[in-house]
Design an enzyme around this catalytic site. Structure first.
Site, PDB file in Angstrom:
ATOM      1  N   LYS A 170       0.858  -1.181   0.000  1.00 41.90           N
ATOM      2  CA  LYS A 170       0.000   0.000   0.000  1.00 41.90           C
ATOM      3  C   LYS A 170       0.891   1.228   0.000  1.00 41.90           C
ATOM      4  O   LYS A 170       1.424   1.636   1.029  1.00 41.90           O
ATOM      5  CB  LYS A 170      -0.924   0.058   1.215  1.00 41.90           C
ATOM      6  CG  LYS A 170      -1.958   1.207   1.089  1.00 41.90           C
ATOM      7  CD  LYS A 170      -2.451   1.732   2.418  1.00 41.90           C
ATOM      8  CE  LYS A 170      -1.620   2.853   2.973  1.00 41.90           C
ATOM      9  NZ  LYS A 170      -1.640   4.107   2.162  1.00 41.90           N
ATOM     10  N   GLY A 201      -4.741   3.148  -1.571  1.00 41.58           N
ATOM     11  CA  GLY A 201      -5.751   3.396  -0.556  1.00 41.58           C
ATOM     12  C   GLY A 201      -5.230   4.269   0.561  1.00 41.58           C
ATOM     13  O   GLY A 201      -4.040   4.623   0.609  1.00 41.58           O
ATOM     14  N   ASP A 202      -6.116   4.621   1.480  1.00 44.18           N
ATOM     15  CA  ASP A 202      -5.720   5.409   2.633  1.00 44.18           C
ATOM     16  C   ASP A 202      -5.516   4.496   3.838  1.00 44.18           C
ATOM     17  O   ASP A 202      -5.718   3.280   3.758  1.00 44.18           O
ATOM     18  CB  ASP A 202      -6.760   6.496   2.926  1.00 44.18           C
ATOM     19  CG  ASP A 202      -8.172   5.946   3.118  1.00 44.18           C
ATOM     20  OD1 ASP A 202      -8.313   4.730   3.382  1.00 44.18           O
ATOM     21  OD2 ASP A 202      -9.128   6.736   3.013  1.00 44.18           O
ATOM     22  N   GLY A 203      -5.130   5.096   4.942  1.00 42.61           N
ATOM     23  CA  GLY A 203      -4.877   4.298   6.137  1.00 42.61           C
ATOM     24  C   GLY A 203      -6.091   3.588   6.671  1.00 42.61           C
ATOM     25  O   GLY A 203      -6.060   2.371   6.911  1.00 42.61           O
ATOM     26  N   PRO A 204      -7.213   4.303   6.877  1.00 40.97           N
ATOM     27  CA  PRO A 204      -8.394   3.627   7.428  1.00 40.97           C
ATOM     28  C   PRO A 204      -8.955   2.535   6.523  1.00 40.97           C
ATOM     29  O   PRO A 204      -9.434   1.513   7.017  1.00 40.97           O
ATOM     30  CB  PRO A 204      -9.394   4.789   7.585  1.00 40.97           C
ATOM     31  CG  PRO A 204      -8.558   6.017   7.695  1.00 40.97           C
ATOM     32  CD  PRO A 204      -7.380   5.767   6.809  1.00 40.97           C
ATOM     33  N   GLY A 205      -8.910   2.738   5.204  1.00 38.07           N
ATOM     34  CA  GLY A 205      -9.542   1.784   4.307  1.00 38.07           C
ATOM     35  C   GLY A 205      -8.683   0.600   3.927  1.00 38.07           C
ATOM     36  O   GLY A 205      -9.163  -0.533   3.856  1.00 38.07           O
ATOM     37  N   VAL A 206      -7.390   0.843   3.679  1.00 37.11           N
ATOM     38  CA  VAL A 206      -6.501  -0.223   3.205  1.00 37.11           C
ATOM     39  C   VAL A 206      -5.425  -0.556   4.242  1.00 37.11           C
ATOM     40  O   VAL A 206      -5.145  -1.717   4.509  1.00 37.11           O
ATOM     41  CB  VAL A 206      -5.860   0.161   1.861  1.00 37.11           C
ATOM     42  CG1 VAL A 206      -4.807  -0.856   1.451  1.00 37.11           C
ATOM     43  CG2 VAL A 206      -6.941   0.263   0.777  1.00 37.11           C
ATOM     44  N   GLY A 207      -4.824   0.467   4.841  1.00 38.60           N
ATOM     45  CA  GLY A 207      -3.778   0.213   5.830  1.00 38.60           C
ATOM     46  C   GLY A 207      -4.273  -0.619   7.004  1.00 38.60           C
ATOM     47  O   GLY A 207      -3.626  -1.587   7.422  1.00 38.60           O
ATOM     48  N   GLU A 378       8.445  16.560  15.883  1.00 37.41           N
ATOM     49  CA  GLU A 378       8.987  16.421  14.546  1.00 37.41           C
ATOM     50  C   GLU A 378       8.259  17.391  13.614  1.00 37.41           C
ATOM     51  O   GLU A 378       7.051  17.279  13.412  1.00 37.41           O
ATOM     52  CB  GLU A 378       8.816  14.985  14.047  1.00 37.41           C
ATOM     53  CG  GLU A 378       9.463  14.737  12.699  1.00 37.41           C
ATOM     54  CD  GLU A 378       9.352  13.283  12.255  1.00 37.41           C
ATOM     55  OE1 GLU A 378      10.315  12.764  11.677  1.00 37.41           O
ATOM     56  OE2 GLU A 378       8.290  12.678  12.496  1.00 37.41           O
TER      57      GLU A 378
END
Length: 472
Positions: A170, A201-207, A378
């Site tokens: 991803k 994809g994005d974090g919520p959907g694929v990550g 950071e």
């Protein structure tokens, strides 16, 4: 206008299960420059099952077969290098010289290094009557960021291929174009179907679907510490291996010697590379308190010579990658001013003459104390903090007074003293006079993550250890 609306699954370009798209913005122009498909858990499941099936055969492939595949990929990578560089400039703003240079060449470097390691790597070793075998861990979920897009993909994909693993990648949805071309390279190199898969994809959907999937055996994540914690939580119920390369707030201890001016100048240039968007950037420069004004003057001169926005100038830095990053950096620069740090150069707002694009002024703060927000958080932009120390004991104490531990730096002419200081910095890598080694382990202490990437150390993350007792 680029349109990448398919995923690479089981050796084919396929449509998403539920079509959905995301616009991609060029950070230098603030204009939409392309669209990508966005996946969901059903797409992840499709890719994982393809990787699981392919693992049965790829895990049994020979060293020679893996070397042949990597060599074919290397030839195709070199053929498409210019395409990769163009994509990186467009998606995340790296000037042409940086994109075609370190950004693309680091990927090839990881490929060549993986081939070199594979040629002699010991997958089996006899211990008395026990055979100790290093076997591929299985199906790997690889989640990569936007700041060094090809470097981060390459340092995960090539060791995984070399050790006999299969994978689902991803890439960042902020900088996805280079991942598309990378995948085309992998496909043209002849990777067997299902061994390498890629889903946008994005974090919520694929990550989240990747890190929590029961048929993923290992997750390798590079990104923020906040997101890394989420990945670890998602992975915990299935007790899969998780490696993380996360944030940093790296100290650069400048020694009090005859090379002081050169050391300060080198530290400024290293900080500003890639517009400060490197997790291991030397963002806290520690200098002898009696030479703080001298250091600030040198830093202001060097930073003032850096051109912003000119892609043809080798000293140029481009924009930061998104409006979200730009706004965050602007807020932290203002926070530094409000908390009493001395603004030596730069500051809030865009550089003169640049009304469009997420360009940030190369900024240097002096009189920073280690409890200030700009010394703790950071920033991930071209912002350098200069702190003073009374002696090397205090310098080491300040250097280690951080929740991070990804990298450290020691700069000066006295090599023996530099070596002694380097040993005391609590970080995964410490560069003396900005030394660099593509085969050295890369990863962090504390909240900078766990596990190591690069060279032979990366292989260890993708292997399980089996003991065959009574083997002979």
């Amino acid at each position: 206008m680029r349109e990448y609306l398919k995923f690479y699954i089981d050796g084919k370009w396929v449509d998403p299960v539920a079509p959905r798209t995301l616009d991609v913005e060029n950070p230098a122009t603030e204009q939409v420059c392309g669209r990508i498909a966005i996946g969901d858990p059903a797409d992840v499941d499709h890719a994982v099952q393809a990787a699981r099936t392919a693992f049965e055969t790829w895990s049994q492939s020979t060293r020679a077969e893996r070397l042949d595949l990597l060599a074919a990929i290397a030839a195709e990578y070199q053929r498409r290098a210019a395409d990769l560089a163009e994509a990186i400039t467009e998606e995340m703003g790296a000037p042409a010289a940086l994109a075609a240079g370190p950004q693309v060449k680091m990927g090839l470097g990881h490929l060549v290094t993986s081939m070199d390691v594979l040629k002699n790597f010991q997958f089996e070793e006899q211990h008395r009557s026990t055979l100790v075998v290093r076997e591929p861990i299985g199906v790997c979920g690889l989640i990569t960021p936007w700041n060094w897009p090809i470097n981060q993909i390459a340092c995960k994909v090539f060791p995984a291929l070399a050790t006999g693993c299969t994978m689902v990648l991803k890439p960042s949805e902020v900088a996805p174009f280079s991942a598309q071309i990378f995948t085309e390279i992998i496909d043209a190199g002849g990777v067997p179907a299902g061994v390498y898969n890629m889903v946008y994809g994005d974090g919520p959907g694929v990550g989240s679907a990747l890190s929590g999937h029961p048929d993923i055996d290992m997750v390798s994540f590079t990104g923020s510490t906040r997101a890394g914690i989420d990945v670890a939580r998602n992975a915990a119920p299935t007790v899969k291996r998780v490696t993380q390369e996360l944030g940093g707030k790296s100290p650069n201890i400048v020694l009090d010697d005859d090379d002081f001016a050169n050391s300060v100048a080198a530290g400024v240039r290293a900080m500003m590379l890639n517009s400060g968007q490197s997790c291991n950037a030397p963002s806290r420069m520690l200098v002898p308190a009696k030479r703080k004004d001298e250091a600030a003057a040198i830093a202001a001169e060097v930073a003032g010579q850096i051109v912003v926005g000119d892609p043809d100038n080798k000293q140029a830095i481009g924009p930061v990658a998104s409006k979200v990053q730009f706004d965050k950096i602007q807020g932290l620069i203002q926070r530094g001013i409000d908390e009493g740090a001395t603004l030596v150069c730069g500051g809030t707002g865009r550089p003169d003459g640049l009304g469009t694009g997420y360009f940030v002024k190369p900024t240097v703060f002096a009189d920073v104390t280690n409890d200030m927000t700009i010394a703790r958080q950071e920033i991930f932009g071209p912002v350098l903090c200069i702190l003073g120390y009374q002696d090397l004991e205090q310098a080491v104490e300040i250097a280690n007074d951080t929740e991070y531990g990804l990298a450290g730096y020691v700069s000066g002419a006295d090599l023996e003293k530099a070596r002694s200081v380097a040993r005391r910095i609590r970080a995964g890598s410490v560069a003396i006079n900005h030394g660099f080694d593509l085969t050295a382990p890369f990863g962090g202490y504390k909240r900078s993550g766990n596990g190591r990437e690069w060279g032979q150390f990366a292989f260890d993350e993708y292997l399980e250890t089996k003991a065959a007792l009574g083997y002979g």
